[in-house]
Design an enzyme around this catalytic site. Structure first.
Site, PDB file in Angstrom:
ATOM      1  CG  ASP A  73      -3.385  -4.104   4.562  1.00  0.00           C
ATOM      2  OD1 ASP A  73      -2.452  -3.317   4.855  1.00  0.00           O
ATOM      3  OD2 ASP A  73      -4.403  -3.737   3.951  1.00  0.00           O
ATOM      4  CD  GLU A  74      -5.709  -5.729   0.655  1.00  0.00           C
ATOM      5  OE1 GLU A  74      -6.785  -6.269   0.354  1.00  0.00           O
ATOM      6  OE2 GLU A  74      -5.501  -4.510   0.522  1.00  0.00           O
ATOM      7  CG  ASN A  75       4.015  -7.324   0.475  1.00  0.00           C
ATOM      8  OD1 ASN A  75       4.095  -7.163  -0.751  1.00  0.00           O
ATOM      9  ND2 ASN A  75       5.043  -7.647   1.237  1.00  0.00           N
ATOM     10  CG  HIS A  92      -2.050  -0.998   1.077  1.00  0.00           C
ATOM     11  ND1 HIS A  92      -3.202  -0.726   0.388  1.00  0.00           N
ATOM     12  CD2 HIS A  92      -2.167  -2.273   1.513  1.00  0.00           C
ATOM     13  CE1 HIS A  92      -4.004  -1.795   0.415  1.00  0.00           C
ATOM     14  NE2 HIS A  92      -3.393  -2.749   1.091  1.00  0.00           N
TER      15      HIS A  92
END
Lengths: 667, 667
Positions: free
Chosen positions: A320-322, A256
């Protein structure tokens, strides 16, 4: 003094009711207190109403009591003579006596308990801390009721304290920037719902929103000019602390990181790129490079400046969401991983997190992150925010990490309040020991802002966050959804007087759409339509850019559409009993919808209205013959005719379809 | 490309129309431009719409163009692909070409002219300065129109510049504090109305609202905790300057000094007193002592800190309503007057003003004050704000002082927009030479806040300030009030999308009053009631304290009540011609009002509603028989039966009375 009481029926005088079946019909308190004992009588509110404060406390109670007086006046129109509370024991004969044992500290686990004893002509509010007293004042404000001739406080005895110590709202101010006033009014609303954490998601792909003086490019290049100065941050934090609310900042790393990469491409994992601020929603590649010192130097500068702005020890680093795409494509990083025996992206991210945690500790901060950071390598003195399920929460608790729940509290997804309300962080049949269970601190509603703007965001947060607030404050067995909805009627109005725009914003959009014409047909349509749920409104994140308009029909619609909810009840009652009253209740709605298309056509057609015409047309085409049928007339209508109502139109769904079918079948 | 155009009729293509009788039926521009030439065609707005900027300019045009793009998207729902303007000549093929000659400076007299040429597929906006370009973008936004299938800009040729260089709004943030967001949204609205001055009344008896670091007691003791930090002041000033708006601060001295005296009683003229912040409205005694050095030392500290916060050279020192009571009662002051040959309070105040002016000059400031400061002794290099009449303005202009008009622009007094609109600072039959006339710089609407809060203030400012904006910008002979009202329909919606709450706030109050029940009966009542005018709502200033509630029925009512205005037209038309159409138009209103009391009774009675029941009852008692009479039925109704409608109820007046009587007489 007992007047003709119209709003409440006194049922009992002596039983302490926790999960009251009776008391919660009498009082509109949200969240429902731990113990409530109904007491007969009333305590009149007139201009002589005064507050007196005694004991040992933090001065924030003065502001709290003054705001309470102002809200009491605004709500009732009573010209209360006392305008402010500014001194200890200023009005010894005051009707409201607040007594506090010690100054509160706005920190995790602080005592928020209070007791409230409202009897005729006397209100006694006792608490350990001033923060508990603030919570009690919110309850007292909800006890305001009226007869034809008088406003009064409902008499009651309450003992109250929260079930969980961490009850929060996360606001994403990156996807769409939310200015100070939007943040502040939502902090007021959190306090009204007795929540105690404001989690401030300050950086993401779509914008870096906090001034870092030693790294000016972060805001200069990464914010489009929309960011908070450090003075503004201090102002907001002070505002929250005055209301007994902790503020947790979040800087989302290492993924992000687009906005950060725009400013500092040298610390991204793909260095030969010109980054631009992300305009779409979704999961993107830009990720910080965890193998170079400069990354940690930049992050230390960020933390060094942010740490003193936020007195709370918890600091959220996202995580998150790496997806690790940039890491996989970078040879130096791959080499680094081999050299350091890091087997996969999770281990590399843990390597990053461990280094980051050391920096945070240096500045007195405890690390917090989304559940991806929960990996075997990471030390256990972190807080895990469980969002992809409840598993991470359970495992964290078992393995000794503190944890909070957000899975099931994603209010941005436009799911019904009921699901959020019944989503318990600590279900009865959980696998935890009592000691492990204590690691579950509570939960947070998460307001991701891909599709929300300052105009619409309140309508996405409220009233559903009040249901989450009750879940986190109240006893596990307070779970009667219909009763909650009854109590919410007044709570919604209280929120609105606090400045929350969740009720008023809709007509702003509709007036614009109708170009000054009568918006009633559009209001009737919003009352039966809901924005598409989940991620379907913005498939792949590429249907809406951040700067596209959010003044569309879907934006004017909210979850749990009012007429749809009422119609569901009316149909259920009618199916149960075909009497005249129930028939009439159903027909009121059908009459409205039987002319929906005709009504909409009276407006001056424009492209925006044209796009939603099919909604009105389809609803009318079904409801007109259905109404005729109810009136005993002949009507050509078959079950398959309802099918057309199921298709989404302009990012909304018509939510009366099922009940229309049920009604049809019952005729 | 010409579609089925629903909103406009093209009349002519070649005549430049200043005070157009035709063009102003076609375009909804406010304020009306100097020269307008209608052109046949339309310029389609779709996602490909782009802005290109060329020339030499201040970077504020980038923000202005970006905001323009966002507002265009919000207004139409079109997904415009260009989100921001950030570079010179970025889109050479853009539909909108902006061309600017030189950077503008936000100062008195700066060139704000622009020309706008909208043709099929091309828009050319030219201006001397970027400030002129901002004004032109506001006009362009008002040219947005639509067919059934497309949004477009109306084609036109415009040449425009303001008639007066000083067009402002004064906001009182002392009587009721107005936070940053309230100020900012009103600055946005001023820009939309092409006004260019925000006059910030920062100190009065009821509160000192600006941080002075060297004099912390001013805010600590004199503000109840509601004040602007210097950072916030800088933020607001920068916000205004980005929009081409000057900010003039006002510190009201030597009278209106209660809050200052609370903090520094030693500089007041009655020193043996404990001062408290004033809670009422009116004219109060506390007045600074002009005879002692400390007064000027304190004022110099104030000015020294404020001067750099406000880049504009004009600085307002108030100077109004000093009755001199404390001066008369103070022996030292009386002695001082004799010693200095000061014959009366006016001469003493001039003595004070002259000393103050010297301090202001030291900090590069030009003194400005209310018309009381206009005295023979005072040097002429001051600006006189004429509020008690037009005399001071005329005399100032004659004697060589610059001057602006506020008399007739007191929007807080709740008078009809028409009076403000027709109030010309420079009437045709004025006694001034052309040279003297140039001293009349323009005017300011004044929003005194005794009875206004952040919830209600927008409804007091708008839309009436738009009428004043047109008076000050447009040609003297643009004065067709009915045409202005027609153009205001869209302007009101544009204001609302900018964040102005003048349309949405009403239902917030009504929902609270109705406790969640249907507010339609209350809406119908507000549409025929207006708050009492002048100072009658708060007689003697002692009916309302600053912290009393302003969430009452009167607060939900506005000037030029909508149904009342429409009914007046309907009755006039019916009287002129008793045809069926006109009869029907009148009856629509009578039908609404014939059940007003019955409708209101369906709500759950509370003390607030009980108080306004008489309004509904009286209106119904007259309108029910009147409707019967219109329907040809027998009805007992006499002229004297209307009398009862004339009495104010709960601080409002029923404003349909005269037209009901006229209708009755015409039957």
């Amino acid at each position: 003094m007992l007047k003709k009481i119209l709003t409440l029926v006194f049922v009992t005088t002596a039983i302490f009711i926790g999960n009251a079946q009776e008391a919660n019909e009498v009082y509109n308190i949200i969240p429902w207190p731990a113990k409530v004992k109904t007491v007969t009588g009333s305590c009149i509110l007139n201009e002589d109403f005064k507050v007196n404060i005694q004991g040992d406390y933090h001065s924030r109670i003065y502001g709290g009591a003054s705001r309470f007086l102002r809200r009491l006046a605004d709500k009732t129109g009573v010209f209360i003579d006392q305008g402010f509370a500014t001194k200890k024991n200023e009005y010894p004969n005051a009707i409201l006596q607040i007594s506090i044992e010690r100054p509160g500290v706005v920190k995790l686990g602080e005592d928020e308990s209070y007791s409230l004893d409202v009897s005729e002509g006397k209100i006694i509010l006792k608490s350990t801390t001033d923060i508990g007293a603030l919570r009690g004042l919110e309850t007292l404000l909800q006890l305001v009721s009226f007869s034809e001739t008088e406003y009064f406080f409902q008499t009651v005895k309450i003992e109250d304290e929260p079930r969980f110590p961490w009850r929060g709202l996360m606001m994403d101010v990156s996807r769409h920037f939310m200015p100070v006033d939007v943040v502040k009014r939502n902090i007021d609303a959190l306090a009204a719902a007795k929540m105690n954490v404001f989690h401030w998601h300050l950086a993401d792909d779509q914008g870096w929103r906090v001034e870092i003086k030693s790294l000016p490019e972060l805001t200069e290049k990464g914010s489009d000019g929309f960011w908070f100065t450090q003075e503004q941050i201090k102002d907001v934090v002070a505002y929250a602390v005055e209301r007994g609310i902790r503020v947790i900042p979040e800087i989302d790393v290492p993924g992000h990181a687009t906005a950060m990469s725009v400013a500092y491409p040298q610390i991204s994992s793909k260095k030969d790129t010109v980054y631009t601020i992300e305009r779409y929603a979704g999961v993107f590649d830009p990720t910080l490079d965890p193998t170079i010192d400069e990354t940690y130097e930049v992050l230390e500068k960020v933390i060094a400046e942010m740490a003193p702005l936020f007195p709370d020890p918890y600091f959220h680093i996202g995580g998150d969401e790496n997806e690790g795409k940039q890491w996989a494509a970078n040879e130096d990083i791959q080499k680094f991983m081999k050299e350091h025996d890091l087997k996969d992206k999770h281990q590399l991210q843990s390597y990053f997190n461990i280094k980051l945690q050391k920096i945070l500790k240096k500045y007195g901060k405890i690390m917090m992150g989304w559940d991806e950071i929960f990996q075997p390598e990471l030390p256990k003195d972190v807080v895990i925010q469980s969002w992809r399920g409840k598993e991470a929460m359970i495992q964290s608790a078992q393995q000794g990490s503190q944890t909070i729940l957000s899975n099931g509290y994603y209010i941005d997804l436009n799911n019904s309040m009921k699901g959020h309300y019944l989503n318990d962080p600590l279900e009865k049949d959980n696998p935890l020991t009592p000691q492990q269970a204590k690691n579950i601190l509570g939960g947070e509603a998460t307001m991701w802002a891909e599709l929300a703007t300052p105009l619409t965001v309140d309508s996405r947060i409220w009233p559903r966050t009040a249901a989450i607030a009750e879940r986190l404050w109240s006893s596990q067995d307070v779970n009667d959804y219909d009763n909650l909805r009854k109590r919410l009627v007044q709570f919604n109005l209280d929120l609105e007087l606090l400045g929350i725009t969740h009720l008023s914003y809709r007509d702003v959009i509709l007036r614009n759409m109708a170009n000054g014409r009568n918006i009633m047909p559009l209001q009737n349509m919003t009352a039966i339509c809901e924005p598409l749920k989940g991620y379907t409104r913005n498939m792949g994140g590429t249907e809406y850019k951040t700067y596209n308009p959010y003044t569309l029909f879907a934006d004017a619609c909210v979850v749990d559409a009012s007429d749809a909810v009422a119609f569901k009840h009316a149909v259920a009652a009618f199916i149960q009993k075909h009497n005249e009253e129930n028939r009439k209740a159903v027909k009121i709605y059908l009459q409205k919808w039987a002319t929906l298309y005709d009504d909409l056509k009276t407006l001056q057609p424009n492209p925006t209205l044209q796009k939603i015409m099919p909604i009105a047309e389809r609803v009318q085409n079904v409801c007109k013959p259905l109404l005729a049928k109810m009136n005993g007339e002949k009507a050509k209508l078959k079950k398959k005719d309802f099918k057309v109502l199921e298709a989404p139109v302009e990012d909304v769904e018509i939510v009366i379809t099922t009940d229309l079918q049920l009604l049809f079948e019952a005729l």
